[in-house]
Design an enzyme around this catalytic site. Structure first.
Site, PDB file in Angstrom:
ATOM      1  N   SER A 147       3.073   3.646  -2.880  1.00  0.00           N
ATOM      2  CA  SER A 147       2.698   2.404  -2.186  1.00  0.00           C
ATOM      3  C   SER A 147       3.825   1.395  -2.207  1.00  0.00           C
ATOM      4  O   SER A 147       4.007   0.643  -1.260  1.00  0.00           O
ATOM      5  CB  SER A 147       1.529   1.723  -2.902  1.00  0.00           C
ATOM      6  OG  SER A 147       0.410   2.513  -2.909  1.00  0.00           O
ATOM      7  N   GLU A 170       2.030   5.646   7.222  1.00  0.00           N
ATOM      8  CA  GLU A 170       3.400   5.158   7.397  1.00  0.00           C
ATOM      9  C   GLU A 170       4.343   6.310   7.039  1.00  0.00           C
ATOM     10  O   GLU A 170       4.261   6.859   5.929  1.00  0.00           O
ATOM     11  CB  GLU A 170       3.674   3.958   6.482  1.00  0.00           C
ATOM     12  CG  GLU A 170       2.894   2.717   6.885  1.00  0.00           C
ATOM     13  CD  GLU A 170       2.974   1.593   5.849  1.00  0.00           C
ATOM     14  OE1 GLU A 170       2.750   0.443   6.236  1.00  0.00           O
ATOM     15  OE2 GLU A 170       3.244   1.864   4.661  1.00  0.00           O
ATOM     16  N   HIS A 215       2.849   7.551   3.568  1.00  0.00           N
ATOM     17  CA  HIS A 215       1.994   6.597   2.876  1.00  0.00           C
ATOM     18  C   HIS A 215       0.641   6.481   3.580  1.00  0.00           C
ATOM     19  O   HIS A 215       0.548   5.928   4.688  1.00  0.00           O
ATOM     20  CB  HIS A 215       2.687   5.222   2.802  1.00  0.00           C
ATOM     21  CG  HIS A 215       1.892   4.210   2.064  1.00  0.00           C
ATOM     22  ND1 HIS A 215       1.784   2.905   2.458  1.00  0.00           N
ATOM     23  CD2 HIS A 215       1.122   4.319   0.942  1.00  0.00           C
ATOM     24  CE1 HIS A 215       1.006   2.245   1.614  1.00  0.00           C
ATOM     25  NE2 HIS A 215       0.587   3.090   0.704  1.00  0.00           N
ATOM     26  N   ASN A 242       1.721  -2.968   3.278  1.00  0.00           N
ATOM     27  CA  ASN A 242       1.641  -3.618   1.960  1.00  0.00           C
ATOM     28  C   ASN A 242       2.540  -4.847   1.858  1.00  0.00           C
ATOM     29  O   ASN A 242       2.240  -5.772   1.099  1.00  0.00           O
ATOM     30  CB  ASN A 242       1.965  -2.626   0.838  1.00  0.00           C
ATOM     31  CG  ASN A 242       0.747  -1.773   0.483  1.00  0.00           C
ATOM     32  OD1 ASN A 242      -0.363  -2.103   0.860  1.00  0.00           O
ATOM     33  ND2 ASN A 242       0.971  -0.690  -0.235  1.00  0.00           N
TER      34      ASN A 242
END
Ligand code: 3HC
Length: 284
Positions: free
Chosen positions: A120, A153, A141, A191
């Site tokens: 992450s 991702e 991801h 994120n």
């Protein structure tokens, strides 16, 4: 790179089990690895449960479920991933553990296998540096819960090859996901935006003296979020969120990235969200 037929998934926690589930549903053979047979069985049980729920709801045929389940094998031996065309790592978010694992994977896997990390907030480039074949290392991801969230991702690290990068995109698409291509920057895309936003939400709990229930209502009803921030952090895991915040803060030094003291205290007290039965809310 070889055409991907068999995917290895290392770490069968919530994310790894979800990734294994979407992989077998997409027709890939999957070798899932956990550190004990108990954890292997728990993950297989979780996957079987969610697939059976899909059958009960008419979203999947019983035969298709059985075929998907038949494509999953679990193991405690990393060497059993030797025949995989792609390995997706979803272990604990600790750089040292990931470096050790990728060095092992390089030894075990074929030279043309793609090695992907589901990290992450750690650097894919740093993880790739554990190998002497960084060109085959990429980030893939997924978002929690992996079977439900459409985005993946696909992260290009400093030395990732075009082939490895495109393999990640092709596999994500075959899984029925929407891949977004990005470079290896702290927090990638989602994120980088979501972590500080969730930290702001947690700060607002104390600033506005609002309850978690009311904050969740405010953000679902007032901002159209599918799930309130407290429910979401409980789902992701308080420990996972704190760790991702700390990792991003360390790299970007932006105050909003730093985890608010309230959530650090929750993590330290063992209130980890859904998985521990208690976080902002209590779970059965
Ligand atoms: N795995 C597999 N299947 C699951 C599941 C899981 N973890 N959780 C639920 N399901 C299945 C269940 O079978 C469930 O049906 P059932 O309750 O009848 O058995 C079915 O999915 C539908 O579940 P819901 O009714 O809860 O579905 P909703 O329509 O309410 O949508 C949601 C759920 C998609 C999670 C939606 O609330 C949402 O989009 N929430 C936001 C989630 C989000 O933002 N995730 C990103 C977090 S950040 C992140 O992951 C980054 C990381 O790096 C930290």
């Amino acid at each position: 790179m070889a055409e991907v037929r068999t995917i290895g998934v290392v770490g069968l926690g919530a994310m790894g089990a979800g990734i294994a589930q979407v992989s077998i549903e997409a027709g890939y053979d999957v070798v899932g690895r956990e550190v004990s047979t108990g954890l292997c069985d728990a993950a297989a049980g979780r996957i079987g449960h969610f697939l059976t729920r899909k059958v009960e709801k008419g979203q999947l045929g019983a035969q298709a479920r059985d075929a998907a389940v038949g494509r999953l094998t679990t193991t405690t031996a990393l060497d059993d991933l030797a025949a995989c065309d792609l390995v997706i790592e979803a272990i604990v978010e600790e750089l040292g553990a990931k470096l050790e694992l990728f060095a092992e994977l390089e030894r075990i896997c074929r030279a043309d296998a793609v090695l992907a990390t589901n990290t992450s907030a750690l650097s894919v480039t740093e993880i790739a540096a554990a190998t002497s074949s960084a060109e085959r290392v990429i980030g893939m991801h997924f978002f929690n819960p992996a079977p439900l969230m459409p985005l993946v991702e696909i992260v290009r690290a400093e030395l990732s090859s075009d082939d490895a990068f495109e393999t990640g995109c092709i596999v994500a698409e075959r899984m029925g996901k929407t891949p977004v291509r990005c470079h290896d920057t702290p927090g990638f895309v989602v994120n980088r935006v979501l972590i500080p936003l969730l930290n702001d939400c947690i700060r607002v709990l104390d600033e506005a003296r609002v309850t978690p229930e009311d904050l969740d209502t405010a953000m679902t009803r007032g901002a159209g979020w599918p799930m309130g921030p407290c429910t979401l952090v409980d789902l992701v895991g308080i420990d996972v969120h704190v760790h991702a915040s700390e990792a991003l803060y360390e790299k970007l030094r932006e105050p909003r990235m730093a985890p608010p003291p309230r959530i650090v205290a929750m993590r330290n007290a063992g209130l980890l969200g859904r998985k521990s039965g208690r976080g902002f809310y209590t779970y059965e």
